[in-house]
Design a protein around this motif. Structure first.
Motif, PDB file in Angstrom:
ATOM      1  N   ASP A 157      10.420  23.921  -4.711  1.00  0.00           N
ATOM      2  CA  ASP A 157       9.310  24.635  -4.541  1.00  0.00           C
ATOM      3  C   ASP A 157       9.139  25.177  -5.780  1.00  0.00           C
ATOM      4  O   ASP A 157      10.143  25.410  -6.709  1.00  0.00           O
ATOM      5  CB  ASP A 157       9.482  25.557  -3.473  1.00  0.00           C
ATOM      6  N   GLU A 158       7.942  25.653  -6.075  1.00  0.00           N
ATOM      7  CA  GLU A 158       7.580  26.218  -7.187  1.00  0.00           C
ATOM      8  C   GLU A 158       8.472  27.720  -7.484  1.00  0.00           C
ATOM      9  O   GLU A 158       8.802  27.902  -8.752  1.00  0.00           O
ATOM     10  CB  GLU A 158       6.095  26.765  -7.458  1.00  0.00           C
ATOM     11  N   GLY A 159       8.766  28.253  -6.689  1.00  0.00           N
ATOM     12  CA  GLY A 159       9.430  29.508  -6.795  1.00  0.00           C
ATOM     13  C   GLY A 159      10.910  29.385  -6.657  1.00  0.00           C
ATOM     14  O   GLY A 159      11.576  30.588  -6.807  1.00  0.00           O
ATOM     15  N   TYR A 160      11.402  28.186  -6.602  1.00  0.00           N
ATOM     16  CA  TYR A 160      12.760  27.860  -6.718  1.00  0.00           C
ATOM     17  C   TYR A 160      13.760  28.704  -7.714  1.00  0.00           C
ATOM     18  O   TYR A 160      14.694  29.310  -7.431  1.00  0.00           O
ATOM     19  CB  TYR A 160      13.114  26.545  -7.025  1.00  0.00           C
ATOM     20  N   PHE A 161      13.079  28.955  -8.951  1.00  0.00           N
ATOM     21  CA  PHE A 161      13.925  29.506 -10.154  1.00  0.00           C
ATOM     22  C   PHE A 161      13.699  30.903 -10.058  1.00  0.00           C
ATOM     23  O   PHE A 161      14.492  31.579 -10.914  1.00  0.00           O
ATOM     24  CB  PHE A 161      13.603  28.644 -11.250  1.00  0.00           C
ATOM     25  N   GLU A 162      12.887  31.394  -9.454  1.00  0.00           N
ATOM     26  CA  GLU A 162      12.430  32.808  -9.571  1.00  0.00           C
ATOM     27  C   GLU A 162      13.460  33.858  -9.465  1.00  0.00           C
ATOM     28  O   GLU A 162      13.742  34.768 -10.244  1.00  0.00           O
ATOM     29  CB  GLU A 162      11.079  33.082  -8.856  1.00  0.00           C
ATOM     30  N   ASP A 163      14.178  33.536  -8.319  1.00  0.00           N
ATOM     31  CA  ASP A 163      15.084  34.651  -7.954  1.00  0.00           C
ATOM     32  C   ASP A 163      16.309  34.491  -8.801  1.00  0.00           C
ATOM     33  O   ASP A 163      17.151  35.348  -9.241  1.00  0.00           O
ATOM     34  CB  ASP A 163      15.657  34.543  -6.624  1.00  0.00           C
ATOM     35  N   LEU A 164      16.710  33.244  -9.392  1.00  0.00           N
ATOM     36  CA  LEU A 164      17.658  32.896  -9.920  1.00  0.00           C
ATOM     37  C   LEU A 164      17.551  33.497 -11.488  1.00  0.00           C
ATOM     38  O   LEU A 164      18.689  33.585 -12.303  1.00  0.00           O
ATOM     39  CB  LEU A 164      17.730  31.389 -10.299  1.00  0.00           C
ATOM     40  N   VAL A 165      16.450  33.696 -12.068  1.00  0.00           N
ATOM     41  CA  VAL A 165      16.416  34.208 -13.410  1.00  0.00           C
ATOM     42  C   VAL A 165      15.666  35.646 -13.414  1.00  0.00           C
ATOM     43  O   VAL A 165      15.777  36.011 -14.600  1.00  0.00           O
ATOM     44  CB  VAL A 165      15.431  33.319 -14.335  1.00  0.00           C
ATOM     45  N   SER A 166      15.217  36.147 -12.385  1.00  0.00           N
ATOM     46  CA  SER A 166      14.630  37.247 -12.434  1.00  0.00           C
ATOM     47  C   SER A 166      15.399  38.459 -13.139  1.00  0.00           C
ATOM     48  O   SER A 166      15.081  39.237 -13.717  1.00  0.00           O
ATOM     49  CB  SER A 166      13.973  37.780 -11.233  1.00  0.00           C
ATOM     50  N   LEU A 239      23.210  22.197 -13.570  1.00  0.00           N
ATOM     51  CA  LEU A 239      22.691  22.251 -12.026  1.00  0.00           C
ATOM     52  C   LEU A 239      22.042  20.906 -11.675  1.00  0.00           C
ATOM     53  O   LEU A 239      21.860  20.769 -10.655  1.00  0.00           O
ATOM     54  CB  LEU A 239      21.418  23.299 -12.250  1.00  0.00           C
ATOM     55  N   THR A 240      21.260  20.351 -12.982  1.00  0.00           N
ATOM     56  CA  THR A 240      20.553  18.878 -12.454  1.00  0.00           C
ATOM     57  C   THR A 240      21.390  17.765 -12.533  1.00  0.00           C
ATOM     58  O   THR A 240      20.739  16.487 -12.556  1.00  0.00           O
ATOM     59  CB  THR A 240      19.447  18.713 -13.467  1.00  0.00           C
ATOM     60  N   ASN A 241      22.816  17.903 -12.634  1.00  0.00           N
ATOM     61  CA  ASN A 241      23.517  16.789 -12.787  1.00  0.00           C
ATOM     62  C   ASN A 241      23.052  15.846 -13.845  1.00  0.00           C
ATOM     63  O   ASN A 241      23.261  14.562 -13.739  1.00  0.00           O
ATOM     64  CB  ASN A 241      23.573  16.108 -11.372  1.00  0.00           C
ATOM     65  N   HIS A 242      22.642  16.183 -14.944  1.00  0.00           N
ATOM     66  CA  HIS A 242      22.327  15.748 -16.305  1.00  0.00           C
ATOM     67  C   HIS A 242      20.890  14.895 -15.987  1.00  0.00           C
ATOM     68  O   HIS A 242      20.644  13.952 -16.895  1.00  0.00           O
ATOM     69  CB  HIS A 242      23.390  14.558 -16.905  1.00  0.00           C
ATOM     70  N   GLY A 273      20.981  34.802 -13.496  1.00  0.00           N
ATOM     71  CA  GLY A 273      21.514  36.260 -13.451  1.00  0.00           C
ATOM     72  C   GLY A 273      23.010  35.743 -13.347  1.00  0.00           C
ATOM     73  O   GLY A 273      23.659  35.016 -12.799  1.00  0.00           O
ATOM     74  N   PRO A 274      23.829  36.821 -13.843  1.00  0.00           N
ATOM     75  CA  PRO A 274      25.353  36.716 -13.773  1.00  0.00           C
ATOM     76  C   PRO A 274      25.824  35.996 -12.540  1.00  0.00           C
ATOM     77  O   PRO A 274      26.908  35.443 -12.277  1.00  0.00           O
ATOM     78  CB  PRO A 274      25.692  38.050 -13.975  1.00  0.00           C
ATOM     79  N   ASN A 275      25.283  36.598 -11.318  1.00  0.00           N
ATOM     80  CA  ASN A 275      26.109  36.178 -10.272  1.00  0.00           C
ATOM     81  C   ASN A 275      25.431  34.902  -9.585  1.00  0.00           C
ATOM     82  O   ASN A 275      25.976  34.653  -8.528  1.00  0.00           O
ATOM     83  CB  ASN A 275      25.959  37.350  -8.950  1.00  0.00           C
ATOM     84  N   VAL A 276      24.510  34.248 -10.064  1.00  0.00           N
ATOM     85  CA  VAL A 276      23.993  33.085  -9.753  1.00  0.00           C
ATOM     86  C   VAL A 276      25.161  32.041  -9.736  1.00  0.00           C
ATOM     87  O   VAL A 276      25.794  31.538 -10.508  1.00  0.00           O
ATOM     88  CB  VAL A 276      22.839  32.630 -10.514  1.00  0.00           C
ATOM     89  N   SER A 296      31.518  24.418  -8.099  1.00  0.00           N
ATOM     90  CA  SER A 296      30.596  25.346  -8.667  1.00  0.00           C
ATOM     91  C   SER A 296      31.226  26.506  -9.417  1.00  0.00           C
ATOM     92  O   SER A 296      32.411  26.877  -9.161  1.00  0.00           O
ATOM     93  CB  SER A 296      29.447  25.850  -7.587  1.00  0.00           C
ATOM     94  N   LEU A 297      30.330  27.252 -10.016  1.00  0.00           N
ATOM     95  CA  LEU A 297      30.831  28.622 -10.874  1.00  0.00           C
ATOM     96  C   LEU A 297      29.853  29.645 -11.108  1.00  0.00           C
ATOM     97  O   LEU A 297      28.547  28.873 -11.089  1.00  0.00           O
ATOM     98  CB  LEU A 297      31.810  28.377 -11.878  1.00  0.00           C
ATOM     99  N   THR A 298      30.009  30.498 -11.206  1.00  0.00           N
ATOM    100  CA  THR A 298      28.763  31.450 -11.498  1.00  0.00           C
ATOM    101  C   THR A 298      28.475  31.507 -12.770  1.00  0.00           C
ATOM    102  O   THR A 298      28.978  31.043 -13.872  1.00  0.00           O
ATOM    103  CB  THR A 298      29.352  32.984 -11.338  1.00  0.00           C
ATOM    104  N   ALA A 299      27.073  32.056 -13.006  1.00  0.00           N
ATOM    105  CA  ALA A 299      26.581  31.820 -14.585  1.00  0.00           C
ATOM    106  C   ALA A 299      27.232  32.684 -15.140  1.00  0.00           C
ATOM    107  O   ALA A 299      27.537  32.339 -16.708  1.00  0.00           O
ATOM    108  CB  ALA A 299      25.074  32.242 -14.470  1.00  0.00           C
ATOM    109  N   GLN A 300      27.872  33.764 -14.967  1.00  0.00           N
ATOM    110  CA  GLN A 300      28.916  34.754 -15.769  1.00  0.00           C
ATOM    111  C   GLN A 300      29.858  34.130 -16.386  1.00  0.00           C
ATOM    112  O   GLN A 300      30.413  34.177 -17.532  1.00  0.00           O
ATOM    113  CB  GLN A 300      29.019  36.177 -15.248  1.00  0.00           C
ATOM    114  N   ALA A 301      30.706  33.358 -15.241  1.00  0.00           N
ATOM    115  CA  ALA A 301      31.920  32.752 -15.569  1.00  0.00           C
ATOM    116  C   ALA A 301      31.724  31.683 -16.519  1.00  0.00           C
ATOM    117  O   ALA A 301      32.451  31.400 -17.648  1.00  0.00           O
ATOM    118  CB  ALA A 301      32.489  32.169 -14.156  1.00  0.00           C
ATOM    119  N   TYR A 302      30.548  30.824 -16.360  1.00  0.00           N
ATOM    120  CA  TYR A 302      30.198  29.686 -17.387  1.00  0.00           C
ATOM    121  C   TYR A 302      29.953  30.444 -18.711  1.00  0.00           C
ATOM    122  O   TYR A 302      30.503  30.007 -19.666  1.00  0.00           O
ATOM    123  CB  TYR A 302      29.209  29.191 -16.942  1.00  0.00           C
ATOM    124  N   LEU A 303      29.180  31.502 -18.772  1.00  0.00           N
ATOM    125  CA  LEU A 303      28.942  31.981 -20.196  1.00  0.00           C
ATOM    126  C   LEU A 303      30.233  32.564 -20.856  1.00  0.00           C
ATOM    127  O   LEU A 303      30.414  32.422 -21.998  1.00  0.00           O
ATOM    128  CB  LEU A 303      27.791  33.397 -19.997  1.00  0.00           C
TER     129      LEU A 303
END
Length: 313
Positions: A157-166, A239-242, A273-276, A296-303
């Motif tokens: 859906d168009e809103g898929y990323f919104e909560d992930l980056v807000s 996220l998109t498996n390349h 977001g860090p906890n994504v 999987s891993l969190t965005a913060q751990a990856y950063l």
């Protein structure tokens, strides 16, 4: 969609009219090269110019003044970072650049205010904060519109990323490549891939940016200064498996006397977001494209992993 200056050019004016069709054009362009030049993007030219002027004024200050705003630790996520600190992954020579980092600002009552580093601001430059944050806001809004469209390309859906980056740890980097003597070893920025979700870069009228094409050839990118160059970062690649690939790029020294001229750019790094939890999208897994990231891993751990690799943590 046309191919100019080595990368596809996509007209962003159609985002609002037909976001699904735009998402298809953007997704296909990213699949081809990982980089696109976006024209008619709607980011105000005066906002761009005001922020660039503030950056130039700051970098013109003496080093001892700028170093007052350098924060030890924290992965250089805010404030000033001097030349010779950041080193591209697997490179042996530090990049020849200095930069200033700005992140989102949160109200004191927002839970994210205790998670994100606070911005710091130089006292010497008039309206530095307001000019920077205005540009940050416009780039963030534009990046979210791009992700809303490309979500449909990925079967979401168009809103898929919104909560992930807000509440993302997104960063505006005001970047200066100083003039320097000829034949200096290294590059202005050695070959690397971006860590984040997508990067938005206001076009520069100076040569130097190159991308590594799928066939292994380095090609220069000369985008119109009115365009925004946008590329896929490693978080979106993961996220998109390349399906949407991150592309290796670098900033080389120009030849001759051009190396003695400063180069400025203002990339906006849009982050989750860090906890994504970065977990492979099922729509990007198939028999021909098995899951490359079953853990999987969190965005913060990856950063944090990546900051350590480039010498910022």
């Amino acid at each position: 969609m046309t191919l100019a200056a080595g990368i596809p050019t996509v007209d962003a004016e159609s985002i609002e009219q037909d976001p699904v069709a735009f998402g298809q054009r953007l997704g296909q362009a990213w699949t081809e090269t990982g980089f696109v030049a976006l024209v008619n993007h709607g980011v105000s030219s005066s906002v761009i110019e005001n922020c660039l002027s503030a950056a130039q004024d700051f970098f013109a200050l003496p080093l001892e003044v700028k170093m007052q705003y350098h924060m030890d630790g924290g992965g250089s996520q805010r404030g000033y970072t001097p030349p010779g600190v950041e080193t591209a992954k697997e490179a042996t020579t530090p990049d020849c650049k200095e930069f200033w980092h700005i992140g989102q600002e949160f109200e004191a009552t927002d839970p994210m205010a205790t998670v994100m580093p606070m911005n710091i601001w130089p006292n010497e430059i008039y309206d530095f904060r307001s000019r920077s944050l205005e540009f940050f806001k416009e780039m963030d809004e534009f990046g979210r519109r791009l992700l809303a469209s490309v979500a449909t390309y990925l079967g979401q859906d168009e809103g898929y990323f919104e909560d992930l980056v807000s509440s993302g740890n997104s960063i505006l980097r005001l970047l200066h490549y100083p003039p320097i003597e000829l034949n200096k070893p290294g590059e202005r920025a050695a070959a690397h891939e971006d860590i984040n979700v997508i990067t938005l870069l206001v076009g520069s009228d100076q040569a130097g940016l190159e991308i590594l094409r799928r066939d292994g050839e380095w090609i220069p990118v000369h985008a119109d200064t009115k365009a925004i160059v946008c590329n896929v970062g490693d978080m979106l690649q993961r996220l998109t498996n390349h399906v949407l690939p991150s592309t290796t790029h670098r900033v080389r020294w120009p030849s001759g006397e051009a190396a003695r001229i400063s180069r400025y750019s203002m990339p906006y790094f849009l982050h989750f977001g860090p906890n994504v939890e970065i977990k492979t999208l099922p729509s990007c897994i198939s028999d021909g494209n098995p899951d490359l990231y079953p853990t999987s891993l969190t965005a913060q751990a990856y950063l944090e992993q990546r900051l350590a690799q480039i010498g910022l943590s």
